[in-house]
Design a protein around this motif. Structure first.
Motif, PDB file in Angstrom:
ATOM      1  N   ASP A 106       0.853  -1.184   0.000  1.00 13.47           N
ATOM      2  CA  ASP A 106       0.000   0.000   0.000  1.00 13.47           C
ATOM      3  C   ASP A 106       0.890   1.235   0.000  1.00 13.47           C
ATOM      4  N   VAL A 107       0.853   1.985  -1.090  1.00 11.91           N
ATOM      5  CA  VAL A 107       1.667   3.186  -1.252  1.00 11.91           C
ATOM      6  C   VAL A 107       0.730   4.389  -1.317  1.00 11.91           C
ATOM      7  N   PRO A 108       0.977   5.434  -0.537  1.00 14.84           N
ATOM      8  CA  PRO A 108       0.109   6.617  -0.571  1.00 14.84           C
ATOM      9  C   PRO A 108       0.056   7.238  -1.970  1.00 14.84           C
ATOM     10  N   ALA A 109      -1.063   7.834  -2.290  1.00 10.13           N
ATOM     11  CA  ALA A 109      -1.239   8.480  -3.592  1.00 10.13           C
ATOM     12  C   ALA A 109      -0.297   9.676  -3.713  1.00 10.13           C
ATOM     13  N   PRO A 110       0.120  10.004  -4.932  1.00  7.16           N
ATOM     14  CA  PRO A 110       1.085  11.099  -5.127  1.00  7.16           C
ATOM     15  C   PRO A 110       0.599  12.441  -4.591  1.00  7.16           C
ATOM     16  N   GLU A 111      -0.729  12.696  -4.588  1.00  3.64           N
ATOM     17  CA  GLU A 111      -1.222  14.006  -4.166  1.00  3.64           C
ATOM     18  C   GLU A 111      -1.296  14.147  -2.650  1.00  3.64           C
ATOM     19  N   THR A 112      -1.090  13.076  -1.890  1.00  2.00           N
ATOM     20  CA  THR A 112      -1.115  13.169  -0.436  1.00  2.00           C
ATOM     21  C   THR A 112       0.202  13.739   0.078  1.00  2.00           C
ATOM     22  N   ARG A 113       0.190  14.157   1.363  1.00  2.00           N
ATOM     23  CA  ARG A 113       1.424  14.701   1.941  1.00  2.00           C
ATOM     24  C   ARG A 113       2.530  13.658   1.930  1.00  2.00           C
ATOM     25  N   VAL A 114       2.205  12.422   2.340  1.00  2.00           N
ATOM     26  CA  VAL A 114       3.225  11.362   2.358  1.00  2.00           C
ATOM     27  C   VAL A 114       3.678  11.052   0.943  1.00  2.00           C
ATOM     28  N   GLY A 115       2.764  11.056  -0.008  1.00  2.00           N
ATOM     29  CA  GLY A 115       3.136  10.816  -1.397  1.00  2.00           C
ATOM     30  C   GLY A 115       4.088  11.869  -1.929  1.00  2.00           C
ATOM     31  N   GLN A 116       3.899  13.115  -1.516  1.00  2.00           N
ATOM     32  CA  GLN A 116       4.794  14.188  -1.957  1.00  2.00           C
ATOM     33  C   GLN A 116       6.186  14.040  -1.339  1.00  2.00           C
ATOM     34  N   VAL A 117       6.239  13.562  -0.077  1.00  2.00           N
ATOM     35  CA  VAL A 117       7.547  13.315   0.541  1.00  2.00           C
ATOM     36  C   VAL A 117       8.266  12.186  -0.189  1.00  2.00           C
ATOM     37  N   LEU A 118       7.541  11.146  -0.536  1.00  2.00           N
ATOM     38  CA  LEU A 118       8.154  10.034  -1.286  1.00  2.00           C
ATOM     39  C   LEU A 118       8.689  10.532  -2.634  1.00  2.00           C
TER      40      LEU A 118
END
Length: 226
Positions: A66-78
């Motif tokens: 399960d990988v956070p979506a790119p638009e989420t805060r965690v997705g942006q950090v990734l």
């Protein structure tokens, strides 16, 4: 000499002709595959059976990622981590976490400090090493086995400046089925159970960014129940 046919067995001849006709008829219908067939000569090619589907089915995944979506805060950090580390891919990172999880659990149970030193940060290794020493001094043994990993989820991520360098931290929730049992010096259980139990853990991995992968790898920095 008597040439009469009064005693000639016409009935037997007739029955014989009928039997021969039936045998030939059956042979034409059934063919010659009755009885033991001779073995094929060495090197003879065998005809393959019918092909149902030539496409190979992909193996079932060991665990769900399960990988956070790119638009989420965690997705942006990734995404920011990937900009500094071009070989960073979240799904591949989770695949590495899955392997490390199995190895670290097994190494801790076996007291393999050499394995743990390579995969843990200095602070995490000190904590694991102290627990192993306490267990050994008490004469206890640890039995741990990861039977299955149901899923791995990236739940948080951040980039921290430290000592003039950027350090990435990623929190991963790991749901697994394990056998975990601690035995005393007499072999009696003192903690855990030998039954398969579901565990939910939160492991934090760290990595120094901006250096070759051979010089800095993702290491376990902290672990706790989730």
């Amino acid at each position: 000499m008597d040439f009469s046919f009064s005693h000639f067995p016409f009935d037997l001849v007739l029955f014989g002709l009928i039997a021969a006709f039936l045998a030939l008829r059956l042979r034409s219908i059934l063919g010659t595959r009755v009885g033991v067939e001779p073995a094929p000569p060495p090197g003879a090619a065998l005809r393959p059976g019918p092909v149902i589907d030539a496409r190979a089915e992909p193996p079932a995944p060991v665990a769900e990622y399960d990988v956070p979506a790119p638009e989420t805060r965690v997705g942006q950090v990734l995404a920011a981590i990937a900009r500094q580390e071009r070989d960073f891919v979240p799904a591949q990172f989770l695949r590495g976490v899955e392997t490390s999880f199995r190895q670290i659990v097994q190494a801790f149970a076996a007291g393999d400090t050499a394995m743990l030193r390579d995969r843990l940060t200095a602070n995490a290794f000190a904590a694991f090493d102290a627990a192993i020493r306490a267990r050994q001094q008490a004469g206890e043994t640890q039995k741990s086995e990861v039977r299955a990993i149901a899923g791995l989820s990236i739940v948080d991520a951040e980039i921290q400046p430290r000592d003039g360098a950027a350090h990435a931290r990623i929190d991963v929730r790991i749901v697994s089925d394990q056998v975990s049992l601690t035995l005393d010096k007499d072999g009696h259980p003192v903690a855990g159970t030998d039954a398969v139990t579901e565990f939910s853990d939160l492991w934090t991995f760290e990595r120094l960014l901006g250096v070759p992968i051979g010089g800095a790898a993702w290491r376990l920095a902290a672990s706790r129940s989730a």
